[in-house]
Design an enzyme around this catalytic site. Sequence first.
Site, short mmCIF file in Angstrom:
data_model
loop_
_atom_site.label_atom_id
_atom_site.label_comp_id
_atom_site.label_asym_id
_atom_site.label_seq_id
_atom_site.Cartn_x
_atom_site.Cartn_y
_atom_site.Cartn_z
N HIS A 1 28.64 3.78 -62.48
CA HIS A 1 28.67 2.43 -61.91
C HIS A 1 29.03 2.46 -60.43
O HIS A 1 30.16 2.74 -60.06
CB HIS A 1 29.60 1.46 -62.63
CG HIS A 1 29.19 0.04 -62.36
ND1 HIS A 1 28.33 -0.66 -63.18
CD2 HIS A 1 29.47 -0.78 -61.33
CE1 HIS A 1 28.12 -1.85 -62.67
NE2 HIS A 1 28.79 -1.95 -61.54
N GLU B 1 32.32 6.82 -71.25
CA GLU B 1 31.84 6.80 -69.87
C GLU B 1 32.87 5.99 -69.08
O GLU B 1 33.15 4.83 -69.42
CB GLU B 1 30.45 6.16 -69.78
CG GLU B 1 29.98 6.11 -68.32
CD GLU B 1 28.50 5.77 -68.17
OE1 GLU B 1 27.70 6.08 -69.07
OE2 GLU B 1 28.16 5.20 -67.11
N GLU C 1 21.74 1.64 -73.32
CA GLU C 1 22.95 0.83 -73.10
C GLU C 1 22.80 -0.48 -73.84
O GLU C 1 21.77 -1.16 -73.71
CB GLU C 1 23.09 0.52 -71.61
CG GLU C 1 23.81 1.58 -70.85
CD GLU C 1 24.05 1.12 -69.43
OE1 GLU C 1 24.37 -0.06 -69.21
OE2 GLU C 1 23.88 1.95 -68.54
N ASN D 1 19.37 5.71 -64.19
CA ASN D 1 19.25 4.36 -64.76
C ASN D 1 18.09 3.64 -64.06
O ASN D 1 18.10 3.49 -62.83
CB ASN D 1 20.59 3.63 -64.56
CG ASN D 1 20.57 2.23 -65.12
OD1 ASN D 1 19.62 1.49 -64.94
ND2 ASN D 1 21.64 1.85 -65.79
N HIS E 1 16.72 -1.29 -62.52
CA HIS E 1 16.34 -2.12 -61.38
C HIS E 1 14.90 -1.93 -60.91
O HIS E 1 14.42 -2.68 -60.07
CB HIS E 1 17.38 -1.99 -60.27
CG HIS E 1 18.70 -2.52 -60.75
ND1 HIS E 1 18.84 -3.81 -61.21
CD2 HIS E 1 19.89 -1.91 -60.96
CE1 HIS E 1 20.08 -3.99 -61.64
NE2 HIS E 1 20.73 -2.85 -61.50
N THR F 1 27.46 -5.04 -64.89
CA THR F 1 28.54 -4.79 -65.86
C THR F 1 29.83 -4.62 -65.07
O THR F 1 30.13 -3.55 -64.54
CB THR F 1 28.21 -3.54 -66.70
OG1 THR F 1 26.86 -3.67 -67.16
CG2 THR F 1 29.13 -3.43 -67.89
N ARG G 1 19.49 -5.90 -71.93
CA ARG G 1 20.47 -7.00 -71.95
C ARG G 1 20.02 -8.11 -72.88
O ARG G 1 18.83 -8.31 -73.09
CB ARG G 1 20.65 -7.56 -70.53
CG ARG G 1 21.58 -6.75 -69.68
CD ARG G 1 21.81 -7.44 -68.34
NE ARG G 1 22.89 -6.80 -67.62
CZ ARG G 1 24.17 -7.23 -67.65
NH1 ARG G 1 24.51 -8.30 -68.32
NH2 ARG G 1 25.08 -6.58 -66.97
N ARG H 1 17.04 -9.60 -68.62
CA ARG H 1 16.80 -9.87 -67.19
C ARG H 1 16.07 -8.72 -66.48
O ARG H 1 15.46 -8.92 -65.46
CB ARG H 1 18.10 -10.19 -66.46
CG ARG H 1 19.02 -9.01 -66.31
CD ARG H 1 20.23 -9.34 -65.49
NE ARG H 1 21.13 -10.25 -66.19
CZ ARG H 1 22.44 -10.35 -65.89
NH1 ARG H 1 22.93 -9.63 -64.89
NH2 ARG H 1 23.22 -11.14 -66.57
N HIS I 1 19.37 -0.34 -69.93
CA HIS I 1 20.23 -1.35 -70.55
C HIS I 1 19.37 -2.54 -70.97
O HIS I 1 18.83 -3.25 -70.12
CB HIS I 1 21.28 -1.78 -69.51
CG HIS I 1 22.29 -2.75 -70.03
ND1 HIS I 1 23.30 -3.23 -69.24
CD2 HIS I 1 22.46 -3.34 -71.25
CE1 HIS I 1 24.05 -4.07 -69.95
NE2 HIS I 1 23.55 -4.16 -71.16
N1 PXP Z 1 26.67 3.33 -66.51
C1 PXP Z 1 26.73 2.15 -67.16
C2 PXP Z 1 27.39 2.12 -68.49
C3 PXP Z 1 26.16 0.99 -66.60
O1 PXP Z 1 26.25 -0.17 -67.25
C4 PXP Z 1 25.48 1.10 -65.37
C5 PXP Z 1 24.78 -0.08 -64.79
O2 PXP Z 1 25.57 -1.14 -64.70
C6 PXP Z 1 25.45 2.33 -64.74
C7 PXP Z 1 26.04 3.44 -65.33
C8 PXP Z 1 24.74 2.52 -63.44
O3 PXP Z 1 25.38 1.81 -62.43
P1 PXP Z 1 24.67 1.67 -61.04
O4 PXP Z 1 23.38 0.96 -61.27
O5 PXP Z 1 25.65 0.89 -60.23
O6 PXP Z 1 24.46 3.05 -60.51
#
Ligand code: PXP
Length: 250
Positions: free
Chosen positions: A193, A154, A73, A10, A13, A104, A48, A52, A46
């Site tokens: 997550h 998921e 996402e 992901n 960030h 999330t 949003r 953001r 994602h």
């Molecule tokens: N899976 C989903 C559905 C998410 O929304 C997120 C980010 O919030 C992640 C995985 C990745 O989570 P993280 O950034 O905490 O590793």
Amino acid sequence: MTRPLRLGVNIDHVATIRNARGGMHPDPVRAAKLAEECGADGITAHLREDRRHISDEDITRLVNTINIPLNFEMAATREMLEIALRHTPHAACIVPEKRQERTTEGGLDAVGGHDHLAPFINDLGKSGIRVSLFVEPNRDQLNAAKSLGAPVVELHVGAYCDSSGNEQERQFQRIVDAARYADEIGLECHAGHGLTYETVSPIAAIPSIVELNIGHFLIGEAIYVGLEESIKRMRQIMTEAREGASGLTE
Ligand code: PXP
């Protein structure tokens, strides 16, 4: 036989850091390419409602640039559905979204939101997009996902990652039970997550989980060791946990 475990990186960030200054650097698409080169099986982003981190343009560029599957996402809104249908990513993961939340914070309510979610899952599925629902690890949510016709769930593993001691063990058992149940009722099972080098091994060892989506920790760790190294190390820990678990029954 052990099922392979995919790693979805992901990149949200990277965009968070870029947006702190409003320019082009660091570029999440460059991070996605790098992740692809060092063994990620997919990229998760994602978009949003408040934009953001990831922007509309990032999604367009990702679709045109990466050669591994994109997991888009999205919240279940008409705007996001239109964007998904325009780009037809490999997968769309429907997540709950609150403007005030930092991340999330919990799973989607597939039980209470059944009627709202049904047309989104239907339209995405008809376009050939593999739909997953980001849900809490409990049977009611999995049954609802199944009845909605989503092929994938998921599991939100945040409560496990953020706890310790007995509570962490309790949260872990919920995930084990949910993953087993998802398999029994024919749902492909992913998890994500809050996963870190420390929390990932037990989750990677659960045989019916076939994909982990990890972002924040990998991007944070990249500050110290570089993105390539953080992804490779995560991949190695996942592989070792998976191989260590093979031969055990679920
Ligand atoms: N899976 C989903 C559905 C998410 O929304 C997120 C980010 O919030 C992640 C995985 C990745 O989570 P993280 O950034 O905490 O590793």
